[in-house]
Design a protein around this motif. Structure first.
Motif, PDB file in Angstrom:
ATOM      1  N   LEU A 204       0.820  -1.219   0.000  1.00 38.67           N
ATOM      2  CA  LEU A 204       0.000   0.000   0.000  1.00 38.67           C
ATOM      3  C   LEU A 204       0.849   1.261   0.000  1.00 38.67           C
ATOM      4  O   LEU A 204       0.411   2.319  -0.448  1.00 38.67           O
ATOM      5  CB  LEU A 204      -0.929   0.004   1.219  1.00 38.67           C
ATOM      6  N   GLY A 205       2.069   1.170   0.517  1.00 35.50           N
ATOM      7  CA  GLY A 205       2.940   2.334   0.560  1.00 35.50           C
ATOM      8  C   GLY A 205       2.567   3.293   1.684  1.00 35.50           C
ATOM      9  O   GLY A 205       2.078   2.880   2.744  1.00 35.50           O
ATOM     10  N   GLU A 206       2.746   4.586   1.436  1.00 31.53           N
ATOM     11  CA  GLU A 206       2.532   5.602   2.473  1.00 31.53           C
ATOM     12  C   GLU A 206       1.100   5.640   2.983  1.00 31.53           C
ATOM     13  O   GLU A 206       0.848   5.925   4.158  1.00 31.53           O
ATOM     14  CB  GLU A 206       2.911   6.988   1.921  1.00 31.53           C
ATOM     15  N   ILE A 207       0.146   5.320   2.118  1.00 32.18           N
ATOM     16  CA  ILE A 207      -1.256   5.397   2.527  1.00 32.18           C
ATOM     17  C   ILE A 207      -1.605   4.352   3.587  1.00 32.18           C
ATOM     18  O   ILE A 207      -2.633   4.456   4.270  1.00 32.18           O
ATOM     19  CB  ILE A 207      -2.185   5.262   1.304  1.00 32.18           C
ATOM     20  N   ALA A 208      -0.731   3.361   3.761  1.00 33.75           N
ATOM     21  CA  ALA A 208      -0.971   2.338   4.772  1.00 33.75           C
ATOM     22  C   ALA A 208      -1.037   2.940   6.170  1.00 33.75           C
ATOM     23  O   ALA A 208      -1.690   2.393   7.072  1.00 33.75           O
ATOM     24  CB  ALA A 208       0.133   1.276   4.720  1.00 33.75           C
ATOM     25  N   ARG A 209      -0.355   4.079   6.365  1.00 29.11           N
ATOM     26  CA  ARG A 209      -0.384   4.754   7.673  1.00 29.11           C
ATOM     27  C   ARG A 209      -1.794   5.199   8.050  1.00 29.11           C
ATOM     28  O   ARG A 209      -2.125   5.344   9.223  1.00 29.11           O
ATOM     29  CB  ARG A 209       0.541   5.972   7.668  1.00 29.11           C
TER      30      ARG A 209
END
Length: 293
Positions: A204-209
């Motif tokens: 997911l990358g950064e949006i996983a946060r």
């Protein structure tokens, strides 16, 4: 105390005459006598009473024979097995959840069908725990689903797996959406340290946060029960975990735009681990069953 001395002792029990037993063993009487004296010295008491011209087991000798003979025969049997060509030994393995529930049982069963002298002790843990078990020499082989860059560990790719987003909400069936369009759902994920969780969040990358994790689970049956209970719940698991539910249209796959998650399965072992015949044969068997496509 040696196997040869014990062997002489048991033969003397059968034929309680030094000269006759020595002759049958093709050794001198003095060599036989020295072997028995050595055993008696180790034990601290005579094994035989010399009653006139008769040789009779003493009370210590009778107990010593009773206690040691089963172990002696077991040692001889083991010696015979290991000197032959049969594959034998005890292998300790641990698998991550997806592999352990859906792949390892068949791998182990098929291997044992052809190697009856082998025993396999298997456990299921998350990938992080298995890596530590290999590093500490607790297990011989591990099967994991996440990346492993430890210098002490050898990693071999044995197959590939597809992770998918799943829900009980039929309205989302076959739809293709951006991940943030699903943030209003109640997300349940595997516990921290799980390969499934790590690979999904990394994809997911950064949006996983920003992914709202409602709760965690450790058992796939628990997750499927929740998914079937409420259409508001979503998760990410291996396709093999929910294959039957997808076919029965009890659960539904949700396609994600710009996200496709195909992960490797790894077989790992310590770089200093001796490559025994058993370990090498087992590795070959695993590769034959789960050959990468």
């Amino acid at each position: 105390m040696t196997l040869k001395e014990l062997s002489f002792f048991y033969r003397l029990c059968e034929e309680p005459h030094f000269s006759k037993t020595a002759q049958k063993l093709n050794i001198t009487q003095s060599a036989l006598s020295l072997a028995i004296k050595s055993l008696e010295h180790d034990i601290g008491e005579p094994l035989f009473d010399r009653i006139g011209k008769k040789l009779v087991l003493s009370e210590t000798g009778r107990l010593f024979k009773e206690l040691t003979y089963p172990a002696f025969t077991a040692l001889l049997e083991a010696q015979s097995l290991f000197s032959g060509n049969a594959l034998l030994g005890i292998l300790k393995i641990a698998s991550s959840k997806t592999i352990g529930d859906y792949l390892t049982p068949r791998i182990v069963f098929d291997f044992l069908l052809y190697h009856e002298n082998v025993r396999i002790h298997k456990e299921i843990h998350n990938s992080a725990t298995i890596i530590q078990m290999v590093k500490n020499g607790i297990i011989d082989v591990g099967f994991i689903e996440s990346a492993c860059d430890e210098r002490e560990i050898v990693k071999e790719t044995i197959g590939y797996d597809e992770l998918i987003v799943v829900t009980g909400d039929g309205a989302l069936a076959n739809r293709c959406v951006y991940i943030d369009e699903l943030f209003e759902k109640k997300w349940i994920l595997r516990e921290k340290g799980s390969g499934t969780r790590e690979v999904f969040l990394e994809a997911l990358g950064e949006i996983a946060r920003s992914l709202p994790v409602f709760t965690e689970f450790s058992e796939f049956e628990e997750a499927k029960t929740l998914l079937l209970h409420s259409a508001d719940i979503m998760t990410c698991v291996s396709r093999v975990v929910v294959e039957k539910e997808l076919q029965r249209r009890e659960l539904f796959e949700v396609q994600l735009k710009n996200v496709s998650i195909r992960r490797p399965f790894y077989l790992i072992y310590h770089k200093d681990k001796y490559q025994s015949k058993l370990l090498s044969t087992f590795k070959t068997h695993v590769l034959n069953v789960l050959r990468p496509s």
